[in-house]
Motif scaffolding. Structure first.
Motif, PDB file in Angstrom:
ATOM      1  N   LYS A   1       2.451  -6.929  27.313  1.00 20.63           N
ATOM      2  CA  LYS A   1       2.986  -8.085  26.596  1.00 20.63           C
ATOM      3  C   LYS A   1       3.449  -7.694  25.196  1.00 20.63           C
ATOM      4  O   LYS A   1       2.873  -6.810  24.552  1.00 20.63           O
ATOM      5  N   LYS A   2       4.482  -8.383  24.738  1.00 19.66           N
ATOM      6  CA  LYS A   2       4.924  -8.213  23.359  1.00 19.66           C
ATOM      7  C   LYS A   2       4.075  -9.091  22.453  1.00 19.66           C
ATOM      8  O   LYS A   2       3.515 -10.092  22.890  1.00 19.66           O
ATOM      9  N   LEU A   3       3.982  -8.694  21.216  1.00 20.63           N
ATOM     10  CA  LEU A   3       3.249  -9.501  20.243  1.00 20.63           C
ATOM     11  C   LEU A   3       3.953 -10.834  20.084  1.00 20.63           C
ATOM     12  O   LEU A   3       5.169 -10.895  19.889  1.00 20.63           O
ATOM     13  N   CYS A   4       3.208 -11.906  20.170  1.00 15.01           N
ATOM     14  CA  CYS A   4       3.808 -13.239  20.099  1.00 15.01           C
ATOM     15  C   CYS A   4       4.447 -13.473  18.730  1.00 15.01           C
ATOM     16  O   CYS A   4       4.108 -12.823  17.735  1.00 15.01           O
ATOM     17  N   GLU A   5       5.363 -14.402  18.682  1.00 23.59           N
ATOM     18  CA  GLU A   5       6.157 -14.631  17.474  1.00 23.59           C
ATOM     19  C   GLU A   5       5.304 -15.013  16.270  1.00 23.59           C
ATOM     20  O   GLU A   5       5.524 -14.524  15.161  1.00 23.59           O
ATOM     21  N   ALA A   6       4.322 -15.894  16.489  1.00 20.33           N
ATOM     22  CA  ALA A   6       3.486 -16.345  15.362  1.00 20.33           C
ATOM     23  C   ALA A   6       2.716 -15.177  14.757  1.00 20.33           C
ATOM     24  O   ALA A   6       2.599 -15.067  13.532  1.00 20.33           O
ATOM     25  N   ALA A   7       2.189 -14.292  15.604  1.00 22.63           N
ATOM     26  CA  ALA A   7       1.455 -13.134  15.096  1.00 22.63           C
ATOM     27  C   ALA A   7       2.406 -12.138  14.445  1.00 22.63           C
ATOM     28  O   ALA A   7       2.056 -11.498  13.439  1.00 22.63           O
ATOM     29  N   GLN A   8       3.602 -12.028  14.989  1.00 26.84           N
ATOM     30  CA  GLN A   8       4.591 -11.108  14.434  1.00 26.84           C
ATOM     31  C   GLN A   8       5.019 -11.556  13.031  1.00 26.84           C
ATOM     32  O   GLN A   8       5.199 -10.728  12.125  1.00 26.84           O
ATOM     33  N   GLN A   9       5.140 -12.841  12.844  1.00 25.90           N
ATOM     34  CA  GLN A   9       5.568 -13.355  11.545  1.00 25.90           C
ATOM     35  C   GLN A   9       4.511 -13.163  10.463  1.00 25.90           C
ATOM     36  O   GLN A   9       4.828 -13.209   9.278  1.00 25.90           O
ATOM     37  N   GLY A  10       3.284 -12.945  10.870  1.00 26.42           N
ATOM     38  CA  GLY A  10       2.225 -12.744   9.894  1.00 26.42           C
ATOM     39  C   GLY A  10       2.168 -11.337   9.333  1.00 26.42           C
ATOM     40  O   GLY A  10       1.399 -11.067   8.401  1.00 26.42           O
ATOM     41  N   ARG A  11       2.992 -10.446   9.856  1.00 26.74           N
ATOM     42  CA  ARG A  11       2.988  -9.059   9.369  1.00 26.74           C
ATOM     43  C   ARG A  11       3.793  -8.946   8.066  1.00 26.74           C
ATOM     44  O   ARG A  11       4.749  -9.681   7.827  1.00 26.74           O
ATOM     45  N   SER A  12       3.407  -7.988   7.243  1.00 24.97           N
ATOM     46  CA  SER A  12       4.117  -7.762   5.966  1.00 24.97           C
ATOM     47  C   SER A  12       4.537  -6.291   5.871  1.00 24.97           C
ATOM     48  O   SER A  12       4.038  -5.442   6.608  1.00 24.97           O
ATOM     49  N   LYS A  13       5.444  -6.029   4.970  1.00 19.79           N
ATOM     50  CA  LYS A  13       5.935  -4.654   4.802  1.00 19.79           C
ATOM     51  C   LYS A  13       4.885  -3.770   4.135  1.00 19.79           C
ATOM     52  O   LYS A  13       4.003  -4.261   3.439  1.00 19.79           O
ATOM     53  N   ARG A  14       5.027  -2.480   4.371  1.00 20.11           N
ATOM     54  CA  ARG A  14       4.130  -1.522   3.732  1.00 20.11           C
ATOM     55  C   ARG A  14       4.405  -1.514   2.223  1.00 20.11           C
ATOM     56  O   ARG A  14       5.545  -1.598   1.782  1.00 20.11           O
ATOM     57  N   LYS A  15       3.348  -1.408   1.445  1.00 15.96           N
ATOM     58  CA  LYS A  15       3.487  -1.449  -0.009  1.00 15.96           C
ATOM     59  C   LYS A  15       4.040  -0.139  -0.553  1.00 15.96           C
ATOM     60  O   LYS A  15       3.949   0.907   0.080  1.00 15.96           O
ATOM     61  N   ASN A  16       4.626  -0.235  -1.757  1.00 16.97           N
ATOM     62  CA  ASN A  16       5.182   0.954  -2.405  1.00 16.97           C
ATOM     63  C   ASN A  16       4.054   1.931  -2.763  1.00 16.97           C
ATOM     64  O   ASN A  16       2.897   1.575  -2.857  1.00 16.97           O
ATOM     65  N   ARG A  17       4.464   3.151  -2.969  1.00 18.96           N
ATOM     66  CA  ARG A  17       3.492   4.209  -3.258  1.00 18.96           C
ATOM     67  C   ARG A  17       2.714   3.927  -4.538  1.00 18.96           C
ATOM     68  O   ARG A  17       1.515   4.208  -4.624  1.00 18.96           O
ATOM     69  N   ASN A  18       3.383   3.380  -5.531  1.00 19.61           N
ATOM     70  CA  ASN A  18       2.748   3.150  -6.831  1.00 19.61           C
ATOM     71  C   ASN A  18       1.870   1.913  -6.832  1.00 19.61           C
ATOM     72  O   ASN A  18       1.080   1.723  -7.776  1.00 19.61           O
ATOM     73  N   SER A  19       1.985   1.068  -5.836  1.00 12.85           N
ATOM     74  CA  SER A  19       1.142  -0.118  -5.786  1.00 12.85           C
ATOM     75  C   SER A  19      -0.155   0.220  -5.064  1.00 12.85           C
ATOM     76  O   SER A  19      -0.250   1.209  -4.329  1.00 12.85           O
ATOM     77  N   GLU A  20      -1.154  -0.605  -5.267  1.00 11.31           N
ATOM     78  CA  GLU A  20      -2.439  -0.370  -4.631  1.00 11.31           C
ATOM     79  C   GLU A  20      -2.305  -0.590  -3.136  1.00 11.31           C
ATOM     80  O   GLU A  20      -1.747  -1.579  -2.685  1.00 11.31           O
ATOM     81  N   TYR A  21      -2.854   0.308  -2.373  1.00 12.17           N
ATOM     82  CA  TYR A  21      -2.734   0.218  -0.932  1.00 12.17           C
ATOM     83  C   TYR A  21      -3.940  -0.467  -0.331  1.00 12.17           C
ATOM     84  O   TYR A  21      -5.042  -0.152  -0.694  1.00 12.17           O
TER      85      TYR A  21
END
Length: 254
Positions: free
Chosen positions: A234-254
């Motif tokens: 199964k593919k990840l459902c749309e609601a769960a997919q929308q909850g993802r965020s981009k990876r943070k920049n190197r200089n920001s806290e990970y």
């Protein structure tokens, strides 16, 4: 003359007959007489004691909810269905058989399965029965939906790919800030963290049902050993997919 006077004269100094004093009744005799006269006194005392004791026990067991055994969620040992389940032993139902306990038939209990374990949620029929907000979980093992929150789409125990909802989205511009080795190590850590979050989320639901005073375990889902291989991924459902965020920049806290 003297003798006749003596015969006619009343003996003034003669003593009157003295009656013997009545013996005092013992305490036991008094109690026996009281009991004989009023036998219902003790009966009323016993009834009063049992009533007060019953109220106190009800208040204690219900944690202050009721004095008269009117609690909404009775403990398992006070429920007839729980005792029946204990005497009958665990049920083993196939997914097809489990589907018949979705609440559509009012004469049947409502079952919810989670991670292969079946729970009787009949006490929450308004929640899990037809028209209820959690009706999608009734009559099936919807472990995936418990974690993703996609109730209608994820009525399945297939957890493959659920970890994606906890992984950051790739961004070429941001990812270019790390070397290939650094990126690989970072993604490995992200995957380990995501898998742990899935396990923790599922474990919290398992713990909820296992420790519930309202619902109880009745058995297990009987599936083919290779059932997962036969299921399309199964593919990840749309609601769960929308909850993802981009990876943070190197200089920001990970």
């Amino acid at each position: 003359m003297a003798d006749s006077e003596l015969r006619q004269r009343k003996p003034q100094d003669a003593e009157e007959p003295v009656q013997a004093p009545k013996a005092k009744k013992s305490t036991k005799s008094k109690i026996r007489e009281t009991d004989a006269e009023s036998p219902w006194v003790d009966v009323l005392r016993v009834i009063s004691f049992l009533f007060v004791a019953s109220c106190a026990l009800s208040y204690w067991i219900s944690n202050g909810e009721s004095f008269f055994w009117g609690m909404k969620n009775k403990p398992n040992y006070m429920r007839v269905d729980w005792w029946k389940a204990q005497m009958q032993g665990p049920l083993y139902l196939t997914p097809e058989q489990l589907a018949g306990y979705d609440g559509q038939d009012a004469s049947k209990p409502v079952y919810v399965a989670l991670n292969g374990t079946i729970y009787d949620v009949s006490n929450g029929r308004k929640m899990y029965g037809p028209g209820g907000p959690y009706s999608y979980f009734a009559g099936c093992d919807a472990a995936r939906g418990f974690v993703t929150g996609c109730f209608a789409e994820d009525r399945t125990p297939d957890m493959r790919g659920v970890e994606d909802m906890f992984l950051p989205l790739d961004d070429p511009e941001v990812d270019a800030q790390w070397t290939t080795a650094e990126m690989k190590a970072m993604k490995d850590k992200e995957m380990a963290d995501a898998l742990k979050k899935v396990d923790d989320a599922l474990a919290n639901w398992v713990k909820f049902f296992a420790n519930s005073k309202k619902y109880h375990k009745v058995g297990y889902v009987k599936k083919d050993e290779k059932w997962l291989e036969k299921e399309p991924r199964k593919k990840l459902c749309e609601a769960a997919q929308q909850g993802r965020s981009k990876r943070k920049n190197r200089n920001s806290e990970y």
